[in-house]
Design a protein around this motif. Structure first.
Motif, PDB file in Angstrom:
ATOM      1  N   PRO A 222      46.258  39.351  48.114  1.00  0.00           N
ATOM      2  CA  PRO A 222      44.235  40.276  48.182  1.00  0.00           C
ATOM      3  C   PRO A 222      44.710  41.321  46.331  1.00  0.00           C
ATOM      4  CG  PRO A 222      45.196  41.198  49.448  1.00  0.00           C
ATOM      5  CD  PRO A 222      46.208  40.302  49.168  1.00  0.00           C
ATOM      6  N   ASP A 223      43.143  41.540  46.409  1.00  0.00           N
ATOM      7  CA  ASP A 223      42.423  41.602  45.281  1.00  0.00           C
ATOM      8  C   ASP A 223      43.061  43.381  45.727  1.00  0.00           C
ATOM      9  OD1 ASP A 223      41.700  40.594  43.404  1.00  0.00           O
ATOM     10  OD2 ASP A 223      39.361  40.912  44.381  1.00  0.00           O
ATOM     11  N   ALA A 224      42.824  43.998  47.115  1.00  0.00           N
ATOM     12  CA  ALA A 224      42.881  45.531  47.315  1.00  0.00           C
ATOM     13  C   ALA A 224      44.996  46.122  47.306  1.00  0.00           C
ATOM     14  CB  ALA A 224      42.366  45.523  49.246  1.00  0.00           C
ATOM     15  N   ARG A 271      41.699  37.762  53.059  1.00  0.00           N
ATOM     16  CA  ARG A 271      40.826  37.318  52.634  1.00  0.00           C
ATOM     17  C   ARG A 271      39.413  37.881  52.837  1.00  0.00           C
ATOM     18  NH1 ARG A 271      40.800  33.678  49.079  1.00  0.00           N
ATOM     19  NH2 ARG A 271      42.815  31.866  49.309  1.00  0.00           N
ATOM     20  N   ASP A 274      40.225  42.189  52.279  1.00  0.00           N
ATOM     21  CA  ASP A 274      39.656  42.242  50.700  1.00  0.00           C
ATOM     22  C   ASP A 274      37.748  41.947  50.329  1.00  0.00           C
ATOM     23  OD1 ASP A 274      41.103  42.605  49.087  1.00  0.00           O
ATOM     24  OD2 ASP A 274      41.225  40.137  47.504  1.00  0.00           O
TER      25      ASP A 274
END
Ligand code: AMP
Ligand code: MG
Length: 307
Positions: A222-224, A271, A274
């Motif tokens: 994920p982005d985090a 997801r 995130d």
């Protein structure tokens, strides 16, 4: 979802276009395995490096054996686990039916007969083998719902088949059966214990050195930033729990401590977490055995921990 939608998907594949395909593991982005332009469009849509070969999805073991050379053990594995979440890598027999680009130029080919009724219906309507890597853009968590698949690569697909949430939730187990050796290339939904009960001890060394993005240090991410094997979240982190009493049930992989449930929820929760734009995502320890091996494998890569 009507018969007409399945037929349209089959036609789109014959026309060399891409299709969002539900499977029991994760959603795939599918194309005609024999069509190099269609296969190139998949690499393009996903941003997937071309050295990473794709899995050819077929109706059954007979169709697989037209593409690949199976020895007794490969046949035994197919008999026991197909249709289902096991991919078998074996020497390529038909180099046109699964084109060079799909095999990343290798002499071997990866084949699987998926168990999802709609995946099987689309393969049947199409009438050949389809390559179908996970429908995410390369490096991101795999989509396990129709909505997540559409968000990732729906824009590249001519047709999309909704099959509901994926029951398994992690990718297929990949084994190679080459030169009389069975090697575990990627842990997945079929556990190492189940495989070993059938074919004896697995060679695991090949999996470690296996060069493909699904095996690279930062993948499924994920982005985090993700921290694993932690018992307490830092300020601003979301803590994904497992088992009774481990934090907020909304963010639990399985409040009952059930590995099947945890696998099914893993990518969806990553997801969803995130989307809250947290400082980070922390995950409690997950048992290592059984399906836990696949879950920990994906988590390690989401955290960027594998060299
Ligand atoms: P996915 O990214 O889910 O499509 O998974 C494809 C997996 O199958 C990757 O780990 C590939 O490296 C593996 N794979 C596909 N074809 C082959 C092959 N011919 N030899 C070895 N591994 C393969
Ligand atoms: Mg993938």
């Amino acid at each position: 979802m009507t018969v007409a939608a399945i037929e349209r998907a089959g036609q789109a594949l014959r026309d060399g276009r891409l299709v969002i395909l539900p499977t029991e593991t994760v959603y795939g982005l599918a194309a005609d395995a024999a069509n190099p332009e269609a296969v190139a469009a998949i690499f393009e849509a996903k941003g997937r490096p071309r050295f990473n070969p794709l899995i050819a999805h077929v109706a059954d073991a007979a169709a697989a054996e037209r593409l690949a050379v199976f020895d007794d053990r490969a046949r035994r594995l197919a008999d026991a686990f197909w249709p289902g979440p096991l991919t078998i890598v074996a020497p390529a027999r038909d180099r046109e039916a699964v084109c060079d680009l799909a095999r990343a130029g290798l002499d071997s080919v990866a084949v699987r007969a998926p168990g999802h009724a709609r995946a099987r219906a689309v393969i049947e309507a199409f009438g050949g083998a389809v390559v179908a890597p996970s429908a995410n853009r390369s490096g991101r968590p795999s989509p396990t719902t129709f909505e997540d698949a559409m968000e990732e690569t729906g824009a590249f697909a001519a047709e999309a088949v909704d099959g509901g949430p994926c029951a398994v939730g992690v990718e297929s187990t990949v084994v190679s059966v080459l030169d009389g050796r069975v090697s575990l290339l990627r842990p997945g939904a079929v556990t190492a214990e189940e495989l070993e009960a059938l074919v004896g001890p697995l060679d695991r060394a090949a999996g470690e050195g296996h060069r493909s993005p699904g095996r690279l240090a930062l993948h499924y991410a994920p982005d985090a930033p993700v921290r694993i094997n932690v018992t307490e979240a830092n300020e601003g982190e979301i803590l994904l729990g497992f088992g009774p009493g481990a934090g907020d049930p909304r963010w639990s992989l399985s409040p009952e401590g059930d590995l099947r449930q945890a696998a099914a929820r893993l990518f969806r929760l990553l997801r969803e977490a995130d989307r809250e734009r947290p400082v980070g995502i922390a995950v409690v320890p997950i048992p290592a055995q059984g399906l836990g091996e696949a879950i920990n494998d994906r988590l390690k890569r989401a955290a960027g921990f594998v060299g």
